[in-house]
Design an enzyme around this catalytic site. Structure first.
Site, PDB file in Angstrom:
ATOM      1  CB  SER A   1      -0.847   0.038   1.022  1.00  0.00           C
ATOM      2  OG  SER A   1      -1.665  -1.251   1.375  1.00  0.00           O
TER       3      SER A   1
ATOM      4  CB  ILE B   1      -0.523   7.350  -6.780  1.00  0.00           C
ATOM      5  CG1 ILE B   1      -1.590   6.684  -6.031  1.00  0.00           C
ATOM      6  CG2 ILE B   1      -0.517   8.728  -6.862  1.00  0.00           C
ATOM      7  CD1 ILE B   1      -2.858   6.972  -6.573  1.00  0.00           C
TER       8      ILE B   1
ATOM      9  CD  GLU C   1       1.536  -0.499  -9.782  1.00  0.00           C
ATOM     10  OE1 GLU C   1       1.022   0.181 -10.358  1.00  0.00           O
ATOM     11  OE2 GLU C   1       1.296  -0.619  -8.589  1.00  0.00           O
TER      12      GLU C   1
ATOM     13  CD  GLU D   1       1.479 -13.719  -4.057  1.00  0.00           C
ATOM     14  OE1 GLU D   1       0.700 -14.817  -4.147  1.00  0.00           O
ATOM     15  OE2 GLU D   1       1.057 -12.526  -3.678  1.00  0.00           O
TER      16      GLU D   1
ATOM     17  CE  LYS E   1      16.442   5.162  12.521  1.00  0.00           C
ATOM     18  NZ  LYS E   1      17.673   5.732  13.276  1.00  0.00           N
ATOM     19  CB  THR E   2      17.909   5.498   5.226  1.00  0.00           C
ATOM     20  OG1 THR E   2      18.990   5.121   6.128  1.00  0.00           O
ATOM     21  CG2 THR E   2      17.573   6.879   5.067  1.00  0.00           C
TER      22      THR E   2
ATOM     23  CB  CYS F   1     -24.331  -1.150 -12.075  1.00  0.00           C
ATOM     24  SG  CYS F   1     -24.303  -2.758 -13.034  1.00  0.00           S
TER      25      CYS F   1
ATOM     26  CD  GLN G   1     -29.502  -4.255 -11.930  1.00  0.00           C
ATOM     27  OE1 GLN G   1     -29.348  -5.303 -10.775  1.00  0.00           O
ATOM     28  NE2 GLN G   1     -28.915  -4.747 -13.055  1.00  0.00           N
TER      29      GLN G   1
ATOM     30  CD  GLU H   1     -27.654  -9.692  -8.101  1.00  0.00           C
ATOM     31  OE1 GLU H   1     -28.047  -8.485  -8.654  1.00  0.00           O
ATOM     32  OE2 GLU H   1     -26.751  -9.633  -7.532  1.00  0.00           O
TER      33      GLU H   1
ATOM     34  CG  HIS I   1     -20.140   0.256 -13.641  1.00  0.00           C
ATOM     35  ND1 HIS I   1     -20.420   0.000 -12.365  1.00  0.00           N
ATOM     36  CD2 HIS I   1     -20.589  -0.821 -14.090  1.00  0.00           C
ATOM     37  CE1 HIS I   1     -20.777  -0.930 -11.781  1.00  0.00           C
ATOM     38  NE2 HIS I   1     -20.922  -1.636 -12.887  1.00  0.00           N
TER      39      HIS I   1
ATOM     40  CD  GLU J   1     -18.691   3.466 -11.652  1.00  0.00           C
ATOM     41  OE1 GLU J   1     -19.607   3.964 -12.261  1.00  0.00           O
ATOM     42  OE2 GLU J   1     -18.920   2.334 -11.130  1.00  0.00           O
TER      43      GLU J   1
END
Ligand code: GLN
Length: 534
Positions: A14, A19, A141, A150, A188-189, A382, A386, A406, A508, A510
């Site tokens: 995270s 970004i 990325e 993994e 701290k590095t 969406c 409905q 549904e 959608h 967005e």
């Protein structure tokens, strides 16, 4: 020839690598270069479409119908490009292809191994995207944190790839965290040094280090990082926490990150055109008002689950010189109408976003009823659309037993039903109606006026649709079906034009909003909400 930029992360997850990758993409685009971003995710799912938003955040959908990691949303929003299937690669999809080939007998009796077969497949995904897009720069990325078991095949594939394309054609950017210790008052590095040394142990020397930090990196720490990570000082880039993610490109530009990369890649430096972006940041930093918008959904504990919705609201806010304050409403808490009213009384607009399953549905219906009866600006996405149809059928048309198949297969009035093409679908992964489809808007409708045109294309991700058997009855009672598929068979947009803003879409919107080009449906919502702020 395409130049490659690999972005890895260390110390913690995270970090905001997505970004950073998107911001770097923006800096290159601002110089007129063509850019594509790719995200390589080490998990075994073939795509994130089957993962719970609680685990993985939003599932982003591309025009070509890929269900992808939410970082693709950042890439598209920052670089204003349209990405697709080739831009998100998972271990699951890599292994699936290799195993399919093995079953076909393509390996001619050979032993199929991580090296070279899996790593070759990973490299072919890099080259595949290069061939399709022919970009000047390809930014890749790698998800996860250096040291994860993994992600090893991906790291090995990069190591090989860098060697194969040769010096001057690929760089590695490693992102880390500099923790601040209040007791000693220091950044701290050491964790970053360790992370770089792990990366080196895999054969990759990063050329750039991007350090996430809460405060400015003092000169001594910068020098220490440069010395121990074998980097020139200007290749140690600070990335401080910022109020808005859209400030990150400017912070990186101030430190000449693109120029440092050009030097390594032997690319002639160009001045960026960031005028528009700088103006946008000024707007973001100086809002004249705050608009409170409720999002009534199921995954409200994790804001990443609705990240594109949140960003789209903010974009529409910027256009109104307004900051958006999100009020998260867990729809399960609105199961009684009084509670819904209580929750909504201090907001200027409400969004009911997409989702799956019955949990919280009755609460969403109460929220929509309140918005409709009290002229509170409303946008349904969406599942939200409905629900708007179910609410109208129940409370205005008088079909008390209206529901979606549904939630209740034996609903008395299944006003939302499974799409015909979905009836025989058995497997869950990648089988919804996905990606861009055209929609025709009714002349003069609220939606058509918002878009300024009648033919639009939007992205979809659903299995259910408005049941056409009820369409006329509902429309006769006043709900306007203002957007339909070109064959007129699938309801795409509903609206109540007499209200200030009551619009809901099966698609959608967005996924297509940009910080400097808000989506018309979000803009319409926030324009209406802005009028309610004194
Ligand atoms: N569950 C609904 C469907 O499958 C809505 C999906 C969504 O909101 N993305 O049609």
């Amino acid at each position: 020839m395409t130049k490659y930029i690999f972005i890895t992360g260390g110390v913690v997850s995270s970090l905001g690598k997505g970004i950073i990758a998107a911001s770097l993409g923006k800096l290159l685009r601002a110089r007129g270069f063509s850019v594509i971003n790719q995200k390589f995710d080490p998990y075994i799912n073939v795509d994130p479409g089957t993962m719970s938003p609680f685990q993985h955040g939003e599932v982003f959908v591309t025009d070509d119908g890929a269900e992808t990691d939410l970082d693709l949303g950042h890439y598209e929003r920052f670089t204003d490009t349209s990405l697709g299937k080739l831009n998100n690669v998972t271990s699951g999809s890599v292994y699936q292809r290799v195993i399919d080939k093995e079953r076909r007998g393509d390996y001619l009796g050979g032993t199929v191994q991580v090296i070279p077969h899996i790593t070759n497949e990973i490299k072919s995904r890099i080259v595949g995207a290069t061939k399709q897009f022919k970009p000047d720069f390809q930014l890749i990325e790698i998800g996860g944190t250096i040291g994860d078991i993994e992600s090893l095949p991906f790291i090995e594939a990069i190591r090989q790839f860098k060697a194969e394309v040769g010096i001057g054609n690929a760089v590695s950017v490693h992102c880390t965290l500099l923790p601040y210790l209040p007791t000693s008052g220091e950044l701290k590095t050491k964790p970053s040094q360790h992370s770089v040394s792990v990366l080196r142990s895999y054969g990759i020397q990063p050329e750039i280090l991007v350090c996430r930090t809460t405060r400015a990196i003092p000169k001594t720490e910068r020098e220490k990082l440069a010395l121990f990570c074998s980097l020139p000082k200007d290749a140690v880039i600070e990335c401080r926490d910022m109020k808005s993610i859209y400030e990150v490109p400017l912070a990186l530009e101030e430190q000449n990150m693109a120029d440092v990369i050009f030097k390594i890649l032997g690319v002639k430096s160009k001045a960026p055109d960031l005028k528009g972006w700088i103006k946008l940041i000024e707007k973001i930093k100086n809002p004249k008002k705050t608009i409170r918008v409720a999002i009534a959904g199921k995954y409200t504990k994790l804001s990443d689950a609705y990240i594109s919705v949140v960003e789209s609201l903010k974009h529409a806010g910027y256009a109104n010189d307004a900051a958006i304050d999100i009020k998260w409403i867990n729809s399960e808490e609105c199961l009684d109408e009084k509670r819904a009213k209580e929750m909504l009384k201090d907001v200027q607009a409400v969004v009911v976003p997409g989702g799956f399953g019955i949990r919280g549905i009755e609460g969403k219906l109460n929220v929509i009823k309140y918005a409709r009866e009290n002229n509170l600006p409303f946008l349904g996405l969406c599942l939200g659309m409905q629900c708007a149809v179910i609410e109208y059928a129940r409370n205005v048309v008088g079909l008390k037993g209206a529901n979606s198949a549904e939630f209740d297969e034996n609903a008395q009035y299944p006003v939302i039903d499974l799409m015909l093409e979905q009836k025989n679908v058995q497997a869950y992964g990648g089988t919804m109606r996905l990606g861009a489809y055209d929609c025709i808007l009714k002349k003069g409708s609220v939606a058509a006026r918002a878009y300024g045109k009648e033919k639009i294309s939007e992205r979809h991700r659903h299995r259910y649709e408005v049941n056409n058997e009820y369409l006329k009855q509902i429309a006769d009672a006043g709900l306007v079906f203002s957007g339909m598929s070109p064959d007129g068979m699938l309801a795409e947009v509903v609206e109540l034009p007499k209200l200030d803003w009551f619009v809901a879409s099966q698609f959608h919107p967005e996924f297509k909003s940009r910080p400097d080009k808000p989506h018309p449906l979000f803009k319409g919502l926030i324009d209406a909400a802005a009028k309610r702020v004194k």
